[in-house]
Design a protein around this motif. Structure first.
Motif, short mmCIF file in Angstrom:
data_model
loop_
_atom_site.label_atom_id
_atom_site.label_comp_id
_atom_site.label_asym_id
_atom_site.label_seq_id
_atom_site.Cartn_x
_atom_site.Cartn_y
_atom_site.Cartn_z
N ILE A 1 0.83 -1.20 0.00
CA ILE A 1 0.00 0.00 0.00
C ILE A 1 0.87 1.25 0.00
O ILE A 1 0.57 2.23 -0.69
CB ILE A 1 -0.97 -0.01 1.20
CG1 ILE A 1 -1.98 -1.17 1.03
CG2 ILE A 1 -1.70 1.31 1.33
CD1 ILE A 1 -2.92 -1.35 2.21
N ARG A 2 1.99 1.22 0.72
CA ARG A 2 2.87 2.38 0.79
C ARG A 2 3.44 2.77 -0.58
O ARG A 2 3.83 3.90 -0.79
CB ARG A 2 4.01 2.12 1.76
CG ARG A 2 4.98 1.04 1.31
CD ARG A 2 6.28 1.02 2.12
NE ARG A 2 7.20 0.04 1.57
CZ ARG A 2 7.55 -1.09 2.16
NH1 ARG A 2 7.05 -1.40 3.35
NH2 ARG A 2 8.41 -1.93 1.58
N ASP A 3 3.51 1.79 -1.49
CA ASP A 3 4.07 2.06 -2.81
C ASP A 3 3.17 2.94 -3.66
O ASP A 3 3.65 3.62 -4.58
CB ASP A 3 4.32 0.75 -3.57
CG ASP A 3 5.37 -0.13 -2.90
OD1 ASP A 3 6.32 0.43 -2.31
OD2 ASP A 3 5.24 -1.37 -2.96
N VAL A 4 1.88 2.91 -3.37
CA VAL A 4 0.93 3.63 -4.23
C VAL A 4 0.15 4.73 -3.53
O VAL A 4 -0.67 5.41 -4.17
CB VAL A 4 -0.06 2.64 -4.89
CG1 VAL A 4 0.67 1.71 -5.85
CG2 VAL A 4 -0.81 1.83 -3.85
N VAL A 5 0.38 4.92 -2.23
CA VAL A 5 -0.34 5.99 -1.52
C VAL A 5 0.62 7.02 -0.97
O VAL A 5 1.78 6.73 -0.67
CB VAL A 5 -1.21 5.44 -0.36
CG1 VAL A 5 -2.23 4.44 -0.86
CG2 VAL A 5 -0.35 4.84 0.74
N ALA A 6 0.13 8.24 -0.89
CA ALA A 6 0.86 9.34 -0.25
C ALA A 6 -0.15 10.06 0.61
O ALA A 6 -1.01 10.80 0.11
CB ALA A 6 1.45 10.28 -1.30
N GLY A 7 -0.09 9.81 1.92
CA GLY A 7 -1.11 10.36 2.82
C GLY A 7 -2.45 9.73 2.50
O GLY A 7 -2.57 8.51 2.35
N PRO A 8 -3.49 10.56 2.33
CA PRO A 8 -4.83 10.01 2.03
C PRO A 8 -5.08 9.79 0.55
O PRO A 8 -6.17 9.37 0.15
CB PRO A 8 -5.75 11.11 2.58
CG PRO A 8 -4.98 12.37 2.35
CD PRO A 8 -3.53 12.02 2.55
N GLU A 9 -4.10 10.06 -0.30
CA GLU A 9 -4.32 10.01 -1.74
C GLU A 9 -3.48 8.93 -2.42
O GLU A 9 -2.47 8.47 -1.88
CB GLU A 9 -4.00 11.37 -2.37
CG GLU A 9 -4.85 12.52 -1.83
CD GLU A 9 -4.50 13.84 -2.47
OE1 GLU A 9 -3.42 13.91 -3.12
OE2 GLU A 9 -5.29 14.79 -2.35
N ILE A 10 -3.90 8.57 -3.60
CA ILE A 10 -3.13 7.65 -4.44
C ILE A 10 -2.10 8.47 -5.21
O ILE A 10 -2.41 9.54 -5.75
CB ILE A 10 -4.04 6.89 -5.43
CG1 ILE A 10 -5.15 6.15 -4.68
CG2 ILE A 10 -3.22 5.92 -6.27
CD1 ILE A 10 -4.68 5.06 -3.75
N ARG A 11 -0.89 7.98 -5.27
CA ARG A 11 0.18 8.69 -5.97
C ARG A 11 -0.12 8.80 -7.47
O ARG A 11 -0.72 7.91 -8.06
CB ARG A 11 1.51 7.96 -5.81
CG ARG A 11 2.02 7.82 -4.39
CD ARG A 11 3.30 6.99 -4.38
NE ARG A 11 3.76 6.72 -3.04
CZ ARG A 11 4.57 7.53 -2.34
NH1 ARG A 11 5.00 8.66 -2.90
NH2 ARG A 11 4.95 7.20 -1.11
N ALA A 12 0.37 9.88 -8.07
CA ALA A 12 0.28 10.03 -9.52
C ALA A 12 1.41 9.25 -10.19
O ALA A 12 1.30 8.84 -11.34
CB ALA A 12 0.34 11.50 -9.91
N ARG A 13 2.52 9.04 -9.45
CA ARG A 13 3.64 8.24 -9.93
C ARG A 13 4.14 7.37 -8.80
O ARG A 13 4.10 7.77 -7.64
CB ARG A 13 4.77 9.13 -10.43
CG ARG A 13 4.46 9.89 -11.71
CD ARG A 13 5.65 10.69 -12.18
NE ARG A 13 5.38 11.42 -13.41
CZ ARG A 13 6.25 12.20 -14.02
NH1 ARG A 13 7.47 12.37 -13.49
NH2 ARG A 13 5.93 12.83 -15.14
N ALA A 14 4.61 6.20 -9.15
CA ALA A 14 5.13 5.27 -8.14
C ALA A 14 6.41 4.65 -8.66
O ALA A 14 6.72 4.75 -9.85
CB ALA A 14 4.09 4.19 -7.83
N ILE A 15 7.14 4.02 -7.77
CA ILE A 15 8.39 3.37 -8.15
C ILE A 15 8.54 2.07 -7.38
O ILE A 15 8.22 2.01 -6.19
CB ILE A 15 9.60 4.31 -7.88
CG1 ILE A 15 10.91 3.67 -8.35
CG2 ILE A 15 9.67 4.71 -6.42
CD1 ILE A 15 12.08 4.64 -8.35
#
Length: 210
Positions: A70-84
């Motif tokens: 989950i940490r790979d695709v979330v930033a705070g309460p939102e889904i990341r626009a980019r992930a790695i």
């Protein structure tokens, strides 16, 4: 359970690829993508919709996709626009975009899924502390493509990995960009992966006027 090569039973078992289409799997078309999305939405399969969408956007191998936390695709309460993520096969990091529609389906799933940022985004159906297996993922893909009338022998998890890359290549002809997006170490691998041949090269040349 597995069989030892010394077991009598193993001598009677057919090869794993007997009668199967084991060549390059076809990428999906835009129409097929939306057909699968319609099927998953109609069946209210929130997890599968998120998994399918992320597979298309991320262009990851199945072994990397199922291990996303989950940490790979979330930033705070939102889904990341980019992930790695770091690829299992190469040990190299690869970045990918998460477009707005995919962020929406991921958010819907993660809100239903719950858990902490350290948990896997797509847990195993047997043990939620572990990630979904690549075998389970492959079975799901078989089910999705069959549901819209495609032959599962011609499509698989690599179809999802190839889909967006193939679309980008057809639109731009930029093999180097595809190499970066797929995380290939050698451009020759990307050429083979896309099935680029002499005809493709000549068409690109003919479309370029100097």
């Amino acid at each position: 359970m597995g069989h030892s090569k010394f077991d009598d039973a193993s001598r009677e078992r057919a090869a794993w690829n007997a009668g199967k289409h084991v060549g390059t799997k076809r990428p999906l078309t835009q129409k097929q993508i939306w057909a699968i999305r319609f099927f998953l939405d109609r069946e209210r399969r929130i997890r599968d919709r998120a998994l399918f969408d992320l597979a298309i956007d991320s262009k990851l191998r199945g072994c990397d996709l199922v291990k996303i936390r989950i940490r790979d695709v979330v930033a705070g309460p939102e889904i990341r626009a980019r992930a790695i993520v770091v690829q299992q096969k190469t040990g190299r990091p690869v970045q990918f975009e998460i477009t707005s529609d995919v962020r929406a389906s991921m958010l819907a799933w993660l809100e239903r899924r719950g858990g902490t940022v350290e948990d896997y985004a797509f847990p195993s159906r047997i043990d939620h502390a572990h990630h979904m297996s690549t075998r389970q993922y492959a079975r799901l893909v078989d089910e999705w493509v069959t549901a819209i009338g495609l032959r599962q022998e011609e499509y698989g998890t690599h179809s999802l990995r190839r889909t967006k890359a193939s679309m980008i290549y057809k639109a731009t002809g930029n093999i180097r960009a595809i190499q970066i997006l797929l995380g290939h170490s050698k451009i020759e691998n990307t050429v083979r992966y896309l099935g680029v041949d002499v005809e493709d090269a000549l068409l690109l040349a003919e479309q370029t006027e100097i």
